[in-house]
Design a protein around this motif. Structure first.
Motif, PDB file in Angstrom:
ATOM      1  N   GLU A 177      16.063   6.211   5.073  1.00 31.03           N
ATOM      2  CA  GLU A 177      15.783   5.701   6.420  1.00 31.03           C
ATOM      3  C   GLU A 177      14.564   4.791   6.324  1.00 31.03           C
ATOM      4  OE1 GLU A 177      14.266   7.074  10.866  1.00 31.03           O
ATOM      5  OE2 GLU A 177      15.045   8.582   9.473  1.00 31.03           O
ATOM      6  N   ILE A 178      14.763   3.524   6.554  1.00 30.75           N
ATOM      7  CA  ILE A 178      13.694   2.542   6.383  1.00 30.75           C
ATOM      8  C   ILE A 178      12.792   2.540   7.612  1.00 30.75           C
ATOM      9  CG2 ILE A 178      13.153   0.100   6.070  1.00 30.75           C
ATOM     10  CD1 ILE A 178      15.862  -0.188   4.662  1.00 30.75           C
ATOM     11  N   ARG A 179      11.500   2.687   7.363  1.00 27.26           N
ATOM     12  CA  ARG A 179      10.503   2.647   8.433  1.00 27.26           C
ATOM     13  C   ARG A 179       9.713   1.350   8.282  1.00 27.26           C
ATOM     14  NH1 ARG A 179       7.289   7.768   6.752  1.00 27.26           N
ATOM     15  NH2 ARG A 179       7.538   6.566   4.824  1.00 27.26           N
ATOM     16  N   LEU A 180       9.901   0.442   9.216  1.00 29.89           N
ATOM     17  CA  LEU A 180       9.289  -0.881   9.114  1.00 29.89           C
ATOM     18  C   LEU A 180       8.122  -0.992  10.093  1.00 29.89           C
ATOM     19  CD1 LEU A 180      10.982  -4.269   8.637  1.00 29.89           C
ATOM     20  CD2 LEU A 180       9.341  -4.026  10.521  1.00 29.89           C
ATOM     21  N   LEU A 181       7.014  -1.504   9.596  1.00 31.24           N
ATOM     22  CA  LEU A 181       5.840  -1.785  10.420  1.00 31.24           C
ATOM     23  C   LEU A 181       5.726  -3.289  10.615  1.00 31.24           C
ATOM     24  CD1 LEU A 181       3.250  -0.683  11.790  1.00 31.24           C
ATOM     25  CD2 LEU A 181       2.070  -1.112   9.637  1.00 31.24           C
ATOM     26  N   ASP A 182       5.785  -3.725  11.848  1.00 32.18           N
ATOM     27  CA  ASP A 182       5.749  -5.146  12.214  1.00 32.18           C
ATOM     28  C   ASP A 182       4.390  -5.419  12.851  1.00 32.18           C
ATOM     29  OD1 ASP A 182       6.180  -7.701  13.106  1.00 32.18           O
ATOM     30  OD2 ASP A 182       7.858  -7.199  14.429  1.00 32.18           O
ATOM     31  N   PHE A 183       3.472  -5.959  12.059  1.00 34.36           N
ATOM     32  CA  PHE A 183       2.117  -6.175  12.561  1.00 34.36           C
ATOM     33  C   PHE A 183       2.043  -7.489  13.323  1.00 34.36           C
ATOM     34  CE2 PHE A 183      -2.243  -7.637  12.421  1.00 34.36           C
ATOM     35  CZ  PHE A 183      -2.933  -6.503  12.804  1.00 34.36           C
TER      36      PHE A 183
ATOM     37  N   SER B  71      13.890   2.368  11.597  1.00 30.74           N
ATOM     38  CA  SER B  71      12.985   2.437  12.747  1.00 30.74           C
ATOM     39  C   SER B  71      12.016   1.270  12.636  1.00 30.74           C
ATOM     40  CB  SER B  71      12.235   3.764  12.790  1.00 30.74           C
ATOM     41  OG  SER B  71      11.384   3.912  11.670  1.00 30.74           O
ATOM     42  N   TRP B  72      11.702   0.651  13.761  1.00 28.62           N
ATOM     43  CA  TRP B  72      10.907  -0.587  13.785  1.00 28.62           C
ATOM     44  C   TRP B  72       9.711  -0.376  14.709  1.00 28.62           C
ATOM     45  CZ3 TRP B  72      12.823  -5.512  11.783  1.00 28.62           C
ATOM     46  CH2 TRP B  72      11.991  -6.598  12.050  1.00 28.62           C
ATOM     47  N   THR B  73       8.511  -0.394  14.149  1.00 29.94           N
ATOM     48  CA  THR B  73       7.291  -0.166  14.918  1.00 29.94           C
ATOM     49  C   THR B  73       6.446  -1.430  14.946  1.00 29.94           C
ATOM     50  OG1 THR B  73       7.237   2.177  14.324  1.00 29.94           O
ATOM     51  CG2 THR B  73       5.191   1.201  15.129  1.00 29.94           C
ATOM     52  N   VAL B  74       6.153  -1.895  16.151  1.00 26.52           N
ATOM     53  CA  VAL B  74       5.333  -3.086  16.342  1.00 26.52           C
ATOM     54  C   VAL B  74       3.901  -2.660  16.667  1.00 26.52           C
ATOM     55  CG1 VAL B  74       4.959  -5.156  17.747  1.00 26.52           C
ATOM     56  CG2 VAL B  74       7.293  -4.422  17.198  1.00 26.52           C
ATOM     57  N   ILE B  75       2.935  -3.292  16.001  1.00 28.06           N
ATOM     58  CA  ILE B  75       1.521  -3.111  16.329  1.00 28.06           C
ATOM     59  C   ILE B  75       1.063  -4.353  17.081  1.00 28.06           C
ATOM     60  CG2 ILE B  75      -0.827  -2.870  15.427  1.00 28.06           C
ATOM     61  CD1 ILE B  75       0.784  -0.369  15.009  1.00 28.06           C
TER      62      ILE B  75
ATOM     63  N   ASN C 136      -1.003   8.413   7.138  1.00 30.08           N
ATOM     64  CA  ASN C 136       0.204   9.230   7.001  1.00 30.08           C
ATOM     65  C   ASN C 136       1.311   8.536   6.213  1.00 30.08           C
ATOM     66  OD1 ASN C 136      -0.683  11.509   8.491  1.00 30.08           O
ATOM     67  ND2 ASN C 136      -0.310  10.417  10.409  1.00 30.08           N
ATOM     68  N   LYS C 137       1.027   7.337   5.711  1.00 30.88           N
ATOM     69  CA  LYS C 137       2.006   6.551   4.951  1.00 30.88           C
ATOM     70  C   LYS C 137       3.336   6.483   5.707  1.00 30.88           C
ATOM     71  CE  LYS C 137      -0.222   8.027   0.665  1.00 30.88           C
ATOM     72  NZ  LYS C 137      -0.087   8.725  -0.633  1.00 30.88           N
ATOM     73  N   ALA C 138       3.219   6.116   6.978  1.00 31.29           N
ATOM     74  CA  ALA C 138       4.345   6.232   7.903  1.00 31.29           C
ATOM     75  C   ALA C 138       5.203   4.980   7.966  1.00 31.29           C
ATOM     76  CB  ALA C 138       3.821   6.583   9.297  1.00 31.29           C
ATOM     77  N   PHE C 139       5.209   4.178   6.900  1.00 27.27           N
ATOM     78  CA  PHE C 139       6.068   2.998   6.866  1.00 27.27           C
ATOM     79  C   PHE C 139       6.382   2.655   5.416  1.00 27.27           C
ATOM     80  CE2 PHE C 139       1.610   1.976   7.425  1.00 27.27           C
ATOM     81  CZ  PHE C 139       1.331   1.098   6.392  1.00 27.27           C
ATOM     82  N   ASP C 140       7.585   2.112   5.209  1.00 33.94           N
ATOM     83  CA  ASP C 140       8.070   1.732   3.879  1.00 33.94           C
ATOM     84  C   ASP C 140       8.023   0.228   3.647  1.00 33.94           C
ATOM     85  OD1 ASP C 140       9.116   4.519   3.415  1.00 33.94           O
ATOM     86  OD2 ASP C 140      10.419   3.902   5.066  1.00 33.94           O
ATOM     87  N   VAL C 141       8.042  -0.530   4.747  1.00 36.00           N
ATOM     88  CA  VAL C 141       8.042  -1.987   4.691  1.00 36.00           C
ATOM     89  C   VAL C 141       7.013  -2.504   5.686  1.00 36.00           C
ATOM     90  CG1 VAL C 141       9.410  -4.100   4.953  1.00 36.00           C
ATOM     91  CG2 VAL C 141      10.516  -1.988   4.203  1.00 36.00           C
TER      92      VAL C 141
ATOM     93  N   PHE D 208      -2.725  -1.843   3.988  1.00 43.61           N
ATOM     94  CA  PHE D 208      -1.286  -1.608   4.089  1.00 43.61           C
ATOM     95  C   PHE D 208      -0.677  -1.098   2.776  1.00 43.61           C
ATOM     96  CE2 PHE D 208      -0.929  -5.009   7.588  1.00 43.61           C
ATOM     97  CZ  PHE D 208      -0.971  -4.040   8.577  1.00 43.61           C
ATOM     98  N   LEU D 209      -1.273  -1.422   1.641  1.00 48.95           N
ATOM     99  CA  LEU D 209      -0.610  -1.216   0.356  1.00 48.95           C
ATOM    100  C   LEU D 209      -0.781   0.208  -0.173  1.00 48.95           C
ATOM    101  CD1 LEU D 209      -1.525  -4.603  -1.402  1.00 48.95           C
ATOM    102  CD2 LEU D 209       0.412  -4.065   0.098  1.00 48.95           C
ATOM    103  N   HIS D 210      -0.325   1.193   0.613  1.00 46.61           N
ATOM    104  CA  HIS D 210      -0.380   2.581   0.153  1.00 46.61           C
ATOM    105  C   HIS D 210       0.652   2.804  -0.955  1.00 46.61           C
ATOM    106  CE1 HIS D 210       3.334   3.702   2.268  1.00 46.61           C
ATOM    107  NE2 HIS D 210       2.857   3.133   3.378  1.00 46.61           N
ATOM    108  N   ASN D 211       0.516   3.908  -1.662  1.00 51.41           N
ATOM    109  CA  ASN D 211       1.304   4.085  -2.895  1.00 51.41           C
ATOM    110  C   ASN D 211       2.769   4.436  -2.662  1.00 51.41           C
ATOM    111  OD1 ASN D 211       1.109   6.752  -2.099  1.00 51.41           O
ATOM    112  ND2 ASN D 211      -0.283   7.360  -3.754  1.00 51.41           N
ATOM    113  N   GLU D 212       3.185   4.550  -1.404  1.00 53.44           N
ATOM    114  CA  GLU D 212       4.602   4.767  -1.123  1.00 53.44           C
ATOM    115  C   GLU D 212       5.253   3.557  -0.447  1.00 53.44           C
ATOM    116  OE1 GLU D 212       5.331   8.464   0.866  1.00 53.44           O
ATOM    117  OE2 GLU D 212       3.991   9.590  -0.468  1.00 53.44           O
ATOM    118  N   LEU D 213       4.464   2.515  -0.228  1.00 54.03           N
ATOM    119  CA  LEU D 213       5.012   1.289   0.353  1.00 54.03           C
ATOM    120  C   LEU D 213       5.975   0.640  -0.632  1.00 54.03           C
ATOM    121  CD1 LEU D 213       4.701  -0.657   2.846  1.00 54.03           C
ATOM    122  CD2 LEU D 213       3.155  -1.986   1.393  1.00 54.03           C
ATOM    123  N   GLN D 214       7.128   0.199  -0.136  1.00 52.63           N
ATOM    124  CA  GLN D 214       8.165  -0.364  -1.011  1.00 52.63           C
ATOM    125  C   GLN D 214       8.271  -1.885  -0.957  1.00 52.63           C
ATOM    126  OE1 GLN D 214       9.888   1.484  -3.233  1.00 52.63           O
ATOM    127  NE2 GLN D 214       8.545   3.142  -2.561  1.00 52.63           N
TER     128      GLN D 214
END
Length: 260
Positions: free
Chosen positions: A85-91, A112-116, A149-154, A174-180
């Motif tokens: 399940e891809i969690r995308l952060l749209d800054f 899931s698409w989260t806008v900041i 919380n490393k709550a985004f993959d993209v 943004f570049l946490h160790n689980e970011l893809q």
């Protein structure tokens, strides 16, 4: 300083002043993103999309057909096998402009698409998008919690890095160790030079405003990702040349994925 105008097909005239020595000087010569005219015009455009009059918008300019983003779709496809399940952060994604430009294709992803965004916009967007289960809006104050919380993959950076005072500092967070993957779109880049700071002016038919804008030296920009990410895709818009005072830049797209 001399202002040089750049035409972008049917888009409004864009022009630049600069080079500026510091962010404070550029702020002093611009209206800034807090300008309520930007929010009001963006809200009006988004209302027309929700009413079905148009498919999507870019910088409040409305379109009756989807405006697909190849960098975004490439980035999602590259990591689809790694992330269920891809969690995308749209800054800085306004009213989820990139989401609606690719709306029909994105329905095929478990996403899931989260806008900041700024507080005033988030309040409006939350009340207007209750029927969109994939879509969320949060304020900038919520960003640290998402990162911890490393709550985004993209991470999606759609024409926003250039408008930040310290873009490298934000990217490094943004570049946490689980970011893809990181997707960068429509970002002004200079070849074989140092980064430059200008004031970007936007005119009608969109809105009339101005704000500081970086034009990044490509070598510098790429260095921000070199340790843990690899460049998988790059494209520039050769028909759009930003002619500034003593230098030129072009709008570039990049997709980075985590090294194996």
């Amino acid at each position: 300083m001399r202002r040089i105008k750049t035409s972008q097909d049917n888009m409004p005239t864009i022009s630049y002043d600069g080079n500026y020595e510091c962010w404070e000087d550029a702020i002093a010569d611009s209206k800034g993103y807090q300008d309520m005219e930007i929010l009001n015009k963006a809200t009006q455009s988004f209302e027309k999309i929700l009413l079905g009059k148009y498919k999507c918008e870019r910088d409040t300019f409305l379109f009756d057909k989807f405006q697909y983003s190849l960098p975004l779709l490439v980035g999602l496809n590259l990591i689809q096998k790694k992330v269920s399940e891809i969690r995308l952060l749209d800054f800085g994604g306004s009213f989820a402009s990139s989401y609606f430009r690719n709306f029909d294709i994105l329905q095929q992803f478990d996403l899931s698409w989260t806008v900041i965004e700024q507080k005033n916009l988030v309040q409006k967007a939350c009340s207007m998008t209750r029927d969109f289960d994939q879509l969320f809006f949060l304020e900038e104050k919520d960003l640290e919690n998402l990162i911890s919380n490393k709550a985004f993959d993209v991470v999606m950076l759609g024409s926003c890095l250039q408008f930040l005072e310290k873009p490298h500092s934000l990217v490094s967070k943004f570049l946490h160790n689980e970011l893809q993957a990181v997707v960068i779109e429509q970002t002004p880049v200079i070849q074989n030079d140092t980064s430059k700071l200008t004031v970007q002016h936007v005119g009608k038919p969109l809105y009339e405003s101005s704000y500081p804008a970086w034009h990044f030296a490509e070598k510098e920009l790429l260095s921000w990702f070199k340790d843990d990410f690899q460049l998988k895709y790059k494209f520039n818009g050769p028909h759009v040349i930003n002619r500034c005072n003593g230098f030129c830049s072009q709008l570039e797209d990049y997709v980075f994925t985590r090294k194996n």
